[in-house]
Motif scaffolding. Structure first.
Motif, PDB file in Angstrom:
ATOM      1  N   GLY A  85       0.815  -1.214   0.000  1.00  0.00           N
ATOM      2  CA  GLY A  85       0.000   0.000   0.000  1.00  0.00           C
ATOM      3  C   GLY A  85       0.841   1.253   0.000  1.00  0.00           C
ATOM      4  O   GLY A  85       0.544   2.222  -0.718  1.00  0.00           O
ATOM      5  N   LEU A  86       1.908   1.285   0.796  1.00  0.00           N
ATOM      6  CA  LEU A  86       2.799   2.441   0.817  1.00  0.00           C
ATOM      7  C   LEU A  86       3.503   2.609  -0.529  1.00  0.00           C
ATOM      8  O   LEU A  86       3.648   3.731  -1.031  1.00  0.00           O
ATOM      9  CB  LEU A  86       3.831   2.272   1.939  1.00  0.00           C
ATOM     10  N   LEU A  87       3.949   1.513  -1.097  1.00  0.00           N
ATOM     11  CA  LEU A  87       4.634   1.584  -2.389  1.00  0.00           C
ATOM     12  C   LEU A  87       3.690   2.068  -3.486  1.00  0.00           C
ATOM     13  O   LEU A  87       4.109   2.763  -4.417  1.00  0.00           O
ATOM     14  CB  LEU A  87       5.211   0.209  -2.756  1.00  0.00           C
ATOM     15  N   GLU A  88       2.406   1.721  -3.378  1.00  0.00           N
ATOM     16  CA  GLU A  88       1.424   2.202  -4.348  1.00  0.00           C
ATOM     17  C   GLU A  88       1.284   3.717  -4.238  1.00  0.00           C
ATOM     18  O   GLU A  88       1.209   4.430  -5.253  1.00  0.00           O
ATOM     19  CB  GLU A  88       0.088   1.519  -4.132  1.00  0.00           C
ATOM     20  N   LEU A  89       1.260   4.234  -3.022  1.00  0.00           N
ATOM     21  CA  LEU A  89       1.170   5.670  -2.824  1.00  0.00           C
ATOM     22  C   LEU A  89       2.396   6.390  -3.371  1.00  0.00           C
ATOM     23  O   LEU A  89       2.309   7.518  -3.865  1.00  0.00           O
ATOM     24  CB  LEU A  89       1.000   5.988  -1.332  1.00  0.00           C
ATOM     25  N   GLU A  90       3.563   5.747  -3.274  1.00  0.00           N
ATOM     26  CA  GLU A  90       4.803   6.342  -3.768  1.00  0.00           C
ATOM     27  C   GLU A  90       4.956   6.198  -5.284  1.00  0.00           C
ATOM     28  O   GLU A  90       5.894   6.745  -5.868  1.00  0.00           O
ATOM     29  CB  GLU A  90       6.001   5.673  -3.086  1.00  0.00           C
ATOM     30  N   GLY A  91       4.033   5.458  -5.911  1.00  0.00           N
ATOM     31  CA  GLY A  91       4.138   5.256  -7.355  1.00  0.00           C
ATOM     32  C   GLY A  91       5.156   4.205  -7.747  1.00  0.00           C
ATOM     33  O   GLY A  91       5.581   4.146  -8.901  1.00  0.00           O
ATOM     34  N   ARG A  92       5.541   3.346  -6.806  1.00  0.00           N
ATOM     35  CA  ARG A  92       6.526   2.312  -7.104  1.00  0.00           C
ATOM     36  C   ARG A  92       5.893   0.944  -7.315  1.00  0.00           C
ATOM     37  O   ARG A  92       6.566  -0.004  -7.726  1.00  0.00           O
ATOM     38  CB  ARG A  92       7.545   2.241  -5.975  1.00  0.00           C
ATOM     39  N   ALA A  93       4.609   0.801  -7.051  1.00  0.00           N
ATOM     40  CA  ALA A  93       3.883  -0.448  -7.268  1.00  0.00           C
ATOM     41  C   ALA A  93       2.471  -0.106  -7.712  1.00  0.00           C
ATOM     42  O   ALA A  93       1.932   0.950  -7.371  1.00  0.00           O
ATOM     43  CB  ALA A  93       3.850  -1.288  -5.992  1.00  0.00           C
ATOM     44  N   SER A  94       1.893  -0.989  -8.506  1.00  0.00           N
ATOM     45  CA  SER A  94       0.521  -0.764  -8.966  1.00  0.00           C
ATOM     46  C   SER A  94      -0.282  -2.043  -8.783  1.00  0.00           C
ATOM     47  O   SER A  94       0.242  -3.149  -8.926  1.00  0.00           O
ATOM     48  CB  SER A  94       0.502  -0.334 -10.439  1.00  0.00           C
ATOM     49  N   ARG A  95      -1.562  -1.858  -8.458  1.00  0.00           N
ATOM     50  CA  ARG A  95      -2.437  -2.997  -8.213  1.00  0.00           C
ATOM     51  C   ARG A  95      -3.457  -3.097  -9.327  1.00  0.00           C
ATOM     52  O   ARG A  95      -4.111  -2.118  -9.687  1.00  0.00           O
ATOM     53  CB  ARG A  95      -3.125  -2.839  -6.858  1.00  0.00           C
ATOM     54  N   GLY A  96      -3.590  -4.293  -9.886  1.00  0.00           N
ATOM     55  CA  GLY A  96      -4.588  -4.556 -10.912  1.00  0.00           C
ATOM     56  C   GLY A  96      -5.465  -5.717 -10.504  1.00  0.00           C
ATOM     57  O   GLY A  96      -5.313  -6.294  -9.417  1.00  0.00           O
ATOM     58  N   VAL A  97      -6.394  -6.081 -11.387  1.00  0.00           N
ATOM     59  CA  VAL A  97      -7.310  -7.176 -11.066  1.00  0.00           C
ATOM     60  C   VAL A  97      -6.572  -8.500 -10.942  1.00  0.00           C
ATOM     61  O   VAL A  97      -7.046  -9.432 -10.275  1.00  0.00           O
ATOM     62  CB  VAL A  97      -8.406  -7.284 -12.145  1.00  0.00           C
ATOM     63  N   ASP A  98      -5.388  -8.592 -11.596  1.00  0.00           N
ATOM     64  CA  ASP A  98      -4.645  -9.851 -11.565  1.00  0.00           C
ATOM     65  C   ASP A  98      -3.523  -9.854 -10.538  1.00  0.00           C
ATOM     66  O   ASP A  98      -2.767 -10.829 -10.432  1.00  0.00           O
ATOM     67  CB  ASP A  98      -4.069 -10.162 -12.945  1.00  0.00           C
ATOM     68  N   GLY A  99      -3.345  -8.755  -9.792  1.00  0.00           N
ATOM     69  CA  GLY A  99      -2.312  -8.738  -8.775  1.00  0.00           C
ATOM     70  C   GLY A  99      -1.467  -7.465  -8.794  1.00  0.00           C
ATOM     71  O   GLY A  99      -1.870  -6.452  -9.399  1.00  0.00           O
ATOM     72  N   TRP A 100      -0.305  -7.561  -8.188  1.00  0.00           N
ATOM     73  CA  TRP A 100       0.590  -6.406  -8.038  1.00  0.00           C
ATOM     74  C   TRP A 100       1.742  -6.474  -9.027  1.00  0.00           C
ATOM     75  O   TRP A 100       2.277  -7.538  -9.302  1.00  0.00           O
ATOM     76  CB  TRP A 100       1.154  -6.361  -6.619  1.00  0.00           C
TER      77      TRP A 100
END
Length: 396
Positions: A378-393
């Motif tokens: 979740g933190l990495l998503e906020l930082e723009g370093r990870a993204s979550r999709g319907v199939d995973g991260w």
């Protein structure tokens, strides 16, 4: 020889049943063009300039009709810039192979190979820079809808008899570039090529292997498993049809495709007379950026790289960021201040760029509890370093 059937009906019959073939959905002209290009791949050796000139002027099907004649139609050939003497010599090269072209499509069906042509969206635009020496078609293994070189692509090439240093550098470059979305193009040989392919696969990156023989004849044989892995997630391709053997000429001709398919070429390790210098010279002649990795000045295995740095205006490559600059990509900056590593680093390392992973899989790979991994994702998503999709991260 004048009896060769180039009709749309013959084209559809030949293309029927080929994996990924679009013969049933193409109009008659498109089907004839695809059929003719498949025949041309068996008729002429790679880089045949006479055949290329005829196709550029008249299209693949009409050029083939001119080619299979014993004589005549010199006026049309002259319009393509082919003199009668050159046409006569070319026909002498092509005619002995005419009777065997019928096996071309049957062999491809047995191997599960897909015929790719310039009309397909997967075709690399860089091949157009080869002019009359561009490949007429490619026989490929891999998903038919997968572009050969999507986004940025770099050719990593070098010596077959690579040192531990050369293999290590190839793996470092391919892994870091592949993990951030750059396609790794190489020739599947022992040494530097194989190391680059393996490293790209290890980080779930996309890698493309361009072969000098048919895609149904893995070469070298010791890389059969590697080529199978490449075909499952990337592309294995050749401009010669299934059943063709790799020859010295075909290796040299294949090198122009490696250089043209990528936006830049990097020679990782090469002796003074290494064949990878041939790829480098093709890249330079196409106006592609060229890089070379320096080695110890006492190492004969790096003499070719030093030669490129001195004589060919190659850029000095010491890290993946140097390659990104060569490709015109933004240089990756570390998100951890001062090079600090922590649990976030472990989670980032557990993510792939192309392959989505569940939070549970990320936790397992990172060696963290599911709750800790989910919080860090979740933190990495906020930082723009990870993204979550319907199939995973995925890693950004």
């Amino acid at each position: 020889m004048t009896g060769t059937d180039l009709s749309s009906a013959a084209a559809r019959a030949a293309l029927r049943g080929s994996p990924g073939a679009r013969g049933a959905g193409e109009d008659e002209d498109a089907a004839r063009d695809r059929f003719a290009r498949g025949i041309w791949s068996a008729l002429a050796e790679p880089g045949d300039g006479t055949g290329g000139a005829l196709r550029d002027r008249w299209g693949a099907a009409e050029a083939l009709a001119i080619a299979v004649l014993t004589d005549g139609r010199e006026a049309e050939a002259a319009e393509a810039g082919v003199e009668p003497a050159s046409l006569k010599k070319a026909r002498e090269r092509w005619h002995p192979r005419v009777e065997g072209v019928g096996e071309t499509f049957a062999a491809a069906r047995r191997a599960g190979a897909v015929l790719l042509t310039p009309a397909d969206p997967q075709w690399p635009a860089g091949f157009d820079d080869l002019g009359p020496h561009a490949p007429v078609a490619l026989w490929t293994l891999g998903a038919p809808e997968r572009p050969l070189t999507p986004g940025s692509a770099v050719a990593l090439v070098g010596a077959r008899a690579a040192t531990a240093y050369g293999e290590h550098v190839a793996m470092e470059l391919a892994a870091e570039l592949g993990a951030t979305g750059t396609t790794i193009v190489s020739g599947a040989a022992y040494g530097v090529d194989g190391s680059a392919h393996r490293a790209a696969l290890r980080v779930d990156g996309l890698t493309v292997a361009l072969l000098a023989g048919g895609v149904d004849r893995p070469y070298p044989a010791g890389h059969s498993d590697l080529l199978d892995r490449i075909a499952r997630t990337g592309v294995v391709a050749s401009e010669v049809p299934c059943g063709s053997t790799p020859t010295k000429w075909r290796f040299l001709a294949r090198n122009r495709l490696i250089a043209a398919a990528a936006q830049a070429t990097v020679v990782v390790e090469a002796g003074w007379r290494s064949g990878s210098l041939n790829t480098a010279h093709h890249a330079a002649s196409l106006g592609r950026p060229l890089g070379a990795v320096p080695g110890p000045i006492t190492s004969a295995a790096s003499a070719g790289c030093h030669r490129l740095l001195r004589e060919a205006d190659a850029q000095c490559i010491t890290a993946a960021d140097d390659v990104r600059e060569l490709l015109g990509l933004p240089v990756t900056m570390s998100a951890d201040d001062g090079g600090r590593t922590d649990d976030r680093t472990r989670v980032v390392d557990a993510l792939g760029v192309r392959v989505a992973r569940s939070a549970e899989e990320v936790a397992r790979r990172a060696g963290l509890s599911a709750g800790d991994a989910a919080a860090l994702l979740g933190l990495l998503e906020l930082e723009g370093r990870a993204s979550r999709g319907v199939d995973g991260w995925r890693r950004c």
